[in-house]
Each structure stands twice: as C-alpha cells, then as structure tokens.
Design a protein around this motif. Structure first.
Motif, PDB file in Angstrom:
ATOM      1  N   SER A  25       0.819  -0.964  -0.005  1.00 25.49           N
ATOM      2  CA  SER A  25       0.115  -0.208  -0.135  1.00 25.49           C
ATOM      3  C   SER A  25       0.953   1.314   0.036  1.00 25.49           C
ATOM      4  O   SER A  25       0.365   2.503  -0.446  1.00 25.49           O
ATOM      5  CB  SER A  25      -0.851  -0.032   1.164  1.00 25.49           C
ATOM      6  OG  SER A  25      -0.305   0.004   2.354  1.00 25.49           O
ATOM      7  N   ALA A  26       2.009   1.146   0.473  1.00 27.16           N
ATOM      8  CA  ALA A  26       3.087   2.303   0.481  1.00 27.16           C
ATOM      9  C   ALA A  26       4.488   1.994   0.276  1.00 27.16           C
ATOM     10  O   ALA A  26       4.643   0.638   0.595  1.00 27.16           O
ATOM     11  CB  ALA A  26       2.917   3.075   1.813  1.00 27.16           C
ATOM     12  N   PRO A  27       5.393   2.715  -0.233  1.00 26.59           N
ATOM     13  CA  PRO A  27       6.699   2.271  -0.293  1.00 26.59           C
ATOM     14  C   PRO A  27       7.579   2.186   1.020  1.00 26.59           C
ATOM     15  O   PRO A  27       8.566   1.504   1.073  1.00 26.59           O
ATOM     16  CB  PRO A  27       7.306   3.226  -1.407  1.00 26.59           C
ATOM     17  CG  PRO A  27       6.356   4.501  -1.089  1.00 26.59           C
ATOM     18  CD  PRO A  27       5.238   3.926  -0.933  1.00 26.59           C
ATOM     19  N   THR A  28       7.135   2.675   1.945  1.00 27.53           N
ATOM     20  CA  THR A  28       7.878   2.753   3.165  1.00 27.53           C
ATOM     21  C   THR A  28       6.523   2.532   4.613  1.00 27.53           C
ATOM     22  O   THR A  28       5.625   3.228   4.369  1.00 27.53           O
ATOM     23  CB  THR A  28       8.513   4.152   3.389  1.00 27.53           C
ATOM     24  OG1 THR A  28       7.814   5.258   3.265  1.00 27.53           O
ATOM     25  CG2 THR A  28       9.616   4.524   2.475  1.00 27.53           C
ATOM     26  N   TYR A  29       7.219   2.230   5.554  1.00 22.96           N
ATOM     27  CA  TYR A  29       6.398   2.090   6.668  1.00 22.96           C
ATOM     28  C   TYR A  29       7.423   2.354   7.747  1.00 22.96           C
ATOM     29  O   TYR A  29       8.617   2.425   7.771  1.00 22.96           O
ATOM     30  CB  TYR A  29       5.792   0.745   6.948  1.00 22.96           C
ATOM     31  CG  TYR A  29       4.711   0.458   5.631  1.00 22.96           C
ATOM     32  CD1 TYR A  29       3.398   0.532   5.673  1.00 22.96           C
ATOM     33  CD2 TYR A  29       5.360  -0.404   4.783  1.00 22.96           C
ATOM     34  CE1 TYR A  29       2.676   0.004   4.839  1.00 22.96           C
ATOM     35  CE2 TYR A  29       4.587  -0.866   3.547  1.00 22.96           C
ATOM     36  CZ  TYR A  29       3.344  -0.630   3.555  1.00 22.96           C
ATOM     37  OH  TYR A  29       2.241  -0.838   2.845  1.00 22.96           O
ATOM     38  N   SER A  30       6.772   2.736   9.176  1.00 19.83           N
ATOM     39  CA  SER A  30       7.572   3.074  10.255  1.00 19.83           C
ATOM     40  C   SER A  30       7.005   2.533  11.542  1.00 19.83           C
ATOM     41  O   SER A  30       5.712   2.496  11.531  1.00 19.83           O
ATOM     42  CB  SER A  30       8.028   4.465  10.433  1.00 19.83           C
ATOM     43  OG  SER A  30       6.927   5.322  10.487  1.00 19.83           O
ATOM     44  N   VAL A  31       7.744   2.090  12.389  1.00 20.80           N
ATOM     45  CA  VAL A  31       7.301   1.740  13.829  1.00 20.80           C
ATOM     46  C   VAL A  31       8.126   2.047  15.030  1.00 20.80           C
ATOM     47  O   VAL A  31       9.591   2.069  14.728  1.00 20.80           O
ATOM     48  CB  VAL A  31       6.820   0.149  13.640  1.00 20.80           C
ATOM     49  CG1 VAL A  31       8.135  -0.500  13.706  1.00 20.80           C
ATOM     50  CG2 VAL A  31       6.086  -0.122  15.103  1.00 20.80           C
ATOM     51  N   ASN A  32       7.927   2.446  16.083  1.00 17.16           N
ATOM     52  CA  ASN A  32       8.725   2.744  17.140  1.00 17.16           C
ATOM     53  C   ASN A  32       8.944   1.660  17.690  1.00 17.16           C
ATOM     54  O   ASN A  32       8.351   0.629  17.766  1.00 17.16           O
ATOM     55  CB  ASN A  32       7.947   3.690  18.204  1.00 17.16           C
ATOM     56  CG  ASN A  32       8.693   4.149  19.337  1.00 17.16           C
ATOM     57  OD1 ASN A  32       9.193   3.390  20.108  1.00 17.16           O
ATOM     58  ND2 ASN A  32       8.920   5.566  19.143  1.00 17.16           N
ATOM     59  N   GLU A  33      10.466   1.721  18.141  1.00 18.51           N
ATOM     60  CA  GLU A  33      11.133   0.423  18.581  1.00 18.51           C
ATOM     61  C   GLU A  33      10.260  -0.053  19.951  1.00 18.51           C
ATOM     62  O   GLU A  33      10.362  -1.484  20.044  1.00 18.51           O
ATOM     63  CB  GLU A  33      12.406   0.687  19.293  1.00 18.51           C
ATOM     64  CG  GLU A  33      13.303  -0.501  19.621  1.00 18.51           C
ATOM     65  CD  GLU A  33      14.635  -0.063  19.968  1.00 18.51           C
ATOM     66  OE1 GLU A  33      15.644  -0.469  19.482  1.00 18.51           O
ATOM     67  OE2 GLU A  33      14.862   0.754  20.867  1.00 18.51           O
ATOM     68  N   ALA A  34       9.373   0.588  20.623  1.00 14.32           N
ATOM     69  CA  ALA A  34       8.703   0.195  21.618  1.00 14.32           C
ATOM     70  C   ALA A  34       7.354  -0.502  21.374  1.00 14.32           C
ATOM     71  O   ALA A  34       6.810  -1.003  22.288  1.00 14.32           O
ATOM     72  CB  ALA A  34       8.472   1.423  22.728  1.00 14.32           C
ATOM     73  N   GLY A  35       6.838  -0.444  20.058  1.00 14.17           N
ATOM     74  CA  GLY A  35       6.012  -1.056  19.511  1.00 14.17           C
ATOM     75  C   GLY A  35       6.023  -2.480  19.416  1.00 14.17           C
ATOM     76  O   GLY A  35       7.173  -3.044  19.454  1.00 14.17           O
ATOM     77  N   THR A  36       4.887  -3.180  19.809  1.00 12.52           N
ATOM     78  CA  THR A  36       5.011  -4.663  19.782  1.00 12.52           C
ATOM     79  C   THR A  36       5.101  -5.242  18.244  1.00 12.52           C
ATOM     80  O   THR A  36       5.844  -6.063  18.017  1.00 12.52           O
ATOM     81  CB  THR A  36       3.756  -5.215  20.424  1.00 12.52           C
ATOM     82  OG1 THR A  36       3.769  -4.858  21.777  1.00 12.52           O
ATOM     83  CG2 THR A  36       3.948  -6.852  20.426  1.00 12.52           C
ATOM     84  N   ASN A  37       4.408  -4.600  17.356  1.00 15.76           N
ATOM     85  CA  ASN A  37       4.315  -4.969  15.830  1.00 15.76           C
ATOM     86  C   ASN A  37       4.170  -3.946  14.944  1.00 15.76           C
ATOM     87  O   ASN A  37       3.380  -2.657  15.203  1.00 15.76           O
ATOM     88  CB  ASN A  37       2.941  -6.075  15.668  1.00 15.76           C
ATOM     89  CG  ASN A  37       3.184  -7.510  16.332  1.00 15.76           C
ATOM     90  OD1 ASN A  37       4.113  -8.167  16.149  1.00 15.76           O
ATOM     91  ND2 ASN A  37       2.371  -7.629  17.286  1.00 15.76           N
ATOM     92  N   ALA A  38       4.608  -3.790  14.036  1.00 15.30           N
ATOM     93  CA  ALA A  38       4.540  -3.008  12.698  1.00 15.30           C
ATOM     94  C   ALA A  38       3.550  -3.828  11.832  1.00 15.30           C
ATOM     95  O   ALA A  38       3.540  -4.976  11.431  1.00 15.30           O
ATOM     96  CB  ALA A  38       5.619  -2.759  11.871  1.00 15.30           C
TER      97      ALA A  38
END
Length: 474
Positions: free
Chosen positions: A7-20
């Motif tokens: 759906s997009a060329p890039t994604y991001s997630v905080n290191e403290a998140g459980t899952n992306a």
C-alpha cells in the motif's frame, strides 16, 4: 486479472511497539481468489535482535482488496539509531499478478537515547533546622547507557561554612536509571537572619547525554530563628490550696533566638490577697534557645471550707524583639481542700405575719467526709417567747453531700407596734470537716427603732397594730 502490491513504499514503527502492521492491496478483477507471499529480511536492522523476520502467505478471497501482516519488533534498549527492514512480495498465484510496488522498507524508530540531564525543579527548600536538603536530578528523553553529570553548590545569600556545607561531585546514571540525588548539609545557626539561598549547578555531562532545560536551580534555607512570642501554657491553671505554691508556665513560641524577656503579674479574682495567696510580679528572662520559663504564686492553706477561688494572671511588656502571643491572660483556680458549714447569708428578713423564717446553711469546700454543725439562737432586739420561738438543733451532711440544708425559726405575730427586731443565729461545734466554721456566727444586728410606748394591742385594732410587722433574723 488482479494486481497485488504494497500500500506504500515505506512504513515506520517505534521500537517500543509490539508489531508493525503492514498493508498489501489488490486491485483490478476481484472475481477470483488470489495469494501472495511476503519475505521479511533485515537491511540495517538485525533479524532476531531488532525484529522477527520470515515469510508470510497472504490469501485474498473473492472481492477482497486488502490484507495485512505483522512484523514483530524487539525493543533492545540499545542506542543504535533508526534501523530498516526489507519487505518483498513474491510468488503471486490465482487470478492475480504482482504490481509495481513489490518492495517496501519498514523503519524501526529507535527510542533508546542517552538522555538529557536536569534538576527536577528550579527551586528547592529546606528548614534551617533540617540536617540536610535532598536535591533530585533527573534524566529524560532517553535512558540508554551509563551517563554522568557534575554537580556543585555556590553561595547565594547563604554562606558556605556558616549556613551550609559546600559540596560538589559526580552523579552517575546506570543504564535505564532516570533519577539520582545529592545532599546539601545545613547549618542551624540560631541567628535571626531571614531565608537564605544556595545556588545549584550541573555541568560536564558524559556518556552521550546532554544538559536539559534546567541545569541550574536555587535551594532556599528557610530561617527557623525568630525571637518568638510569649503566652501562658494554658488559660486555666489549677492548684490545690495545700500545695504551698502554684507553678505557672510561660512559653515562647514561634522562635527561640536571642535573649528576650516578659513581665508577669497576679491580681485577685475571687481569692483574697494575704489570706488565699501572695500577690507577686516580676520578669521572666528567656536566654537564646530557651522556650519555657515559670514563676510561682504562693498559696495559703487557711483550713476554712470555702468555694474554689481564683487569681488573675497576666503577661505584658515583652522585650528583646519578642512579642505577646496568646493567651496572655489566664486564671489560676485555688481548689479548696477544707470542708466547713456556713450560713448562706449574713442577714435574713421575714414578715412577722409569715409564721416562720427559713434559714439556709451551706457546706463549703470538699465533701469527702461526713460533716455536722450545731445551731442555736439568742436575742438581738427580738425577745424569745414574745417575738420568736427559740430553737436549737444539728445539721448533718453525709460524705459526698453538698446540698444546702435548712431549719425554721417560728415567728410570733404579737400585734404590738415595736418596729423591726432581730434574732442572732449562731453556728457552733462543727464536726468532721476542717474543724473551722467558714462563718462562725451571724451576730451582727441591724439597728432597730425603739419600741412604741403604747401597750401591746389586745385585742389588736387597726389604729395601734399594722397588719404586717417584720422581724429580721441575723
């Protein structure tokens, strides 16, 4: 056919998140089912340390346009910067094919920083009477690694060596630790000097951290040294008559600095100077640090049963910088320890036509024992047998009984014009109390007009005998 892609060329997630959570889309002809395989691998991020990689198979039902899959994230508490994960679509099947967006990058945003070091507050305070002030330093915006910061104190209006002990040193924050503290020793100097300040500073941060928004602060030493205010320890003192003296305590509150003084004085309330207590006055001096002084009021043990009596106490004229507080007026109650009988009044009045005079006798003082007293009558200007009937008797009180007692004097209505006349009432022979009558006799006579020269009326007539003639018993 349908086309499958990210759906997009890039994604991001905080290191403290459980899952992306990653979304894959399907467009075009959706009449059939389709599948696509996703491969998750590391770029700058490391599989097993920063994320969990592998392969996922996505299944699209008829008409379904979106599917999602998770990339598990590992929070490693290591300062390492943002890291990336490669996402790749492979092997589309069914009535579908891979579109243009078959690759994407997932950025794991690092939440591990060395942090910023600051004082927890811009202002701290401590009482001068405190042994030390505890100063808190905090680490924010990251807790990774071992970092340190230097601290130091400096004179504000307070002086090192006189008001506090100068100190400096290094605070170390281990990995994950956000709070460190140091102490400033306080000197209690017993001088009235007002609040004083100590300057606090942070500097020379090491280990990758930096100074935060509050690298300087002020510690206020709150002065507890005041000249104080004088007051009685209570507004109601009590002393037994047999104590010999009553001890009166005066307090100095709100400060104890310096040498100060206050005047004290006594005055009669219901107690009598010279028979119940000795009048006294003077000056109480409080030296530096002293908060309590006392003076004595000498008491007399008079062995007379009487009601409890009072002495008035007062403070005035504070000197040396102190003031008056409250209470500055108090009452000393002298508790009677004697038991004695007494007539309730020095005089009684009754109309000659009343037939009887009622005399009340009181028990004064303590009621611990049984008490008795005899009474009898003697002529004043009245004559027994002509104006009244002589009576004698004994009045008794049981232990604990302090109720008034009465006896009657029969009055004779003699029809003679003779003016007011008196009878003497006498108490005698007290037993069981203090052994002393509070009012031994009631012998004072009221001046009586001379008897009329006319003979007694027999039979009485309005011209020579008024309807009412009064006899006063005394």
């Amino acid at each position: 056919d349908s086309v499958i892609g990210f759906s997009a060329p890039t994604y991001s997630v905080n290191e403290a998140g459980t899952n992306a959570v990653i979304t894959v889309t399907r467009s075009g002809n959706l009449n059939g089912t389709a599948t696509a395989t996703v491969v998750i691998s590391g770029l700058t991020a490391t599989d097993g340390l920063d994320f969990t990689g592998g392969t996922n198979v996505l299944n699209f039902a008829v008409g379904q346009t979106n599917q999602t899959f998770n990339v598990p994230i590992i929070n490693d508490n290591v300062v390492e910067g943002d890291e990336t994960v490669n996402l790749r679509l492979v092997g589309a099947t069914g009535s579908s094919s891979l579109g243009l967006q078959t690759n994407a990058v997932l950025t794991i945003v690092d939440d591990d920083f060395y942090g910023r070091i600051s004082f927890s507050s811009a202002a701290y305070s401590v009482s001068e009477a405190g042994v030390f002030a505890t100063i808190t330093v905090i680490r924010t915006n990251g807790t990774a690694g071992i970092v340190s910061v230097n601290f130091a104190t400096g004179n504000g209006s307070a002086l090192a060596g006189a008001d506090y002990t100068a100190t400096n040193g290094v605070l170390v924050f281990p990995d994950g630790v956000t709070i460190a503290q140091f102490a400033v020793l306080i000197t209690n100097d017993f001088l009235v000097e007002g609040n004083e300040t100590v300057n606090l500073t942070l500097g020379n941060v090491a280990g990758g951290a930096s100074l935060g928004d509050q690298p300087a602060a002020v510690l206020t030493i709150v002065d507890d040294d005041f000249y104080g205010a004088f007051q009685f320890s209570t507004n109601a003192f009590v002393a037994n008559e047999s104590a010999g003296a009553a001890t009166i305590t005066v307090l100095r509150v709100g400060g104890s600095a310096g040498t100060v003084s206050v005047n004290y004085a006594t005055a009669p309330g219901t107690a009598t100077v010279g028979s119940d207590f000795t009048l006294t006055n003077g000056v109480l001096v409080f030296t530096n640090g002293v908060t309590s002084q006392s003076f004595n009021v000498p008491l007399f043990n008079d062995n007379v049963g009487e009601p409890d009596e009072t002495v008035l106490l007062s403070l005035s004229g504070p000197a040396g910088g102190a003031t008056l507080g409250g209470p500055v007026a108090a009452t000393l109650t002298i508790v009677d320890d004697d038991s004695s009988p007494a007539l309730s009044s020095g005089s009684y009045t009754v109309n000659e036509a009343a037939g009887v005079a009622v005399i009340t006798v009181l028990r004064l003082g303590t009621t611990n024992n049984a008490l008795s007293v005899d009474y009898y009558l003697t002529n004043g200007t009245a004559t027994a047998g002509l104006d009244y009937t002589n009576v004698t008797g004994t009045i008794n009180w049981a232990p604990g009984d302090n109720s008034p007692k009465t006896f009657n004097i029969p009055i004779i209505n003699d029809v003679a014009i003779e003016g007011n006349e008196t009878v003497k009432i006498i108490l005698t022979n007290p037993q069981g109390g203090s052994g002393t009558l509070a009012e031994p006799r009631c012998e004072t006579s009221v001046p009586t007009p001379p008897r009329a020269s006319s003979p007694r009326c027999s039979p009485p007539t309005a011209s020579c005998c008024p309807a009412a003639r009064r006899t006063t018993a005394r």
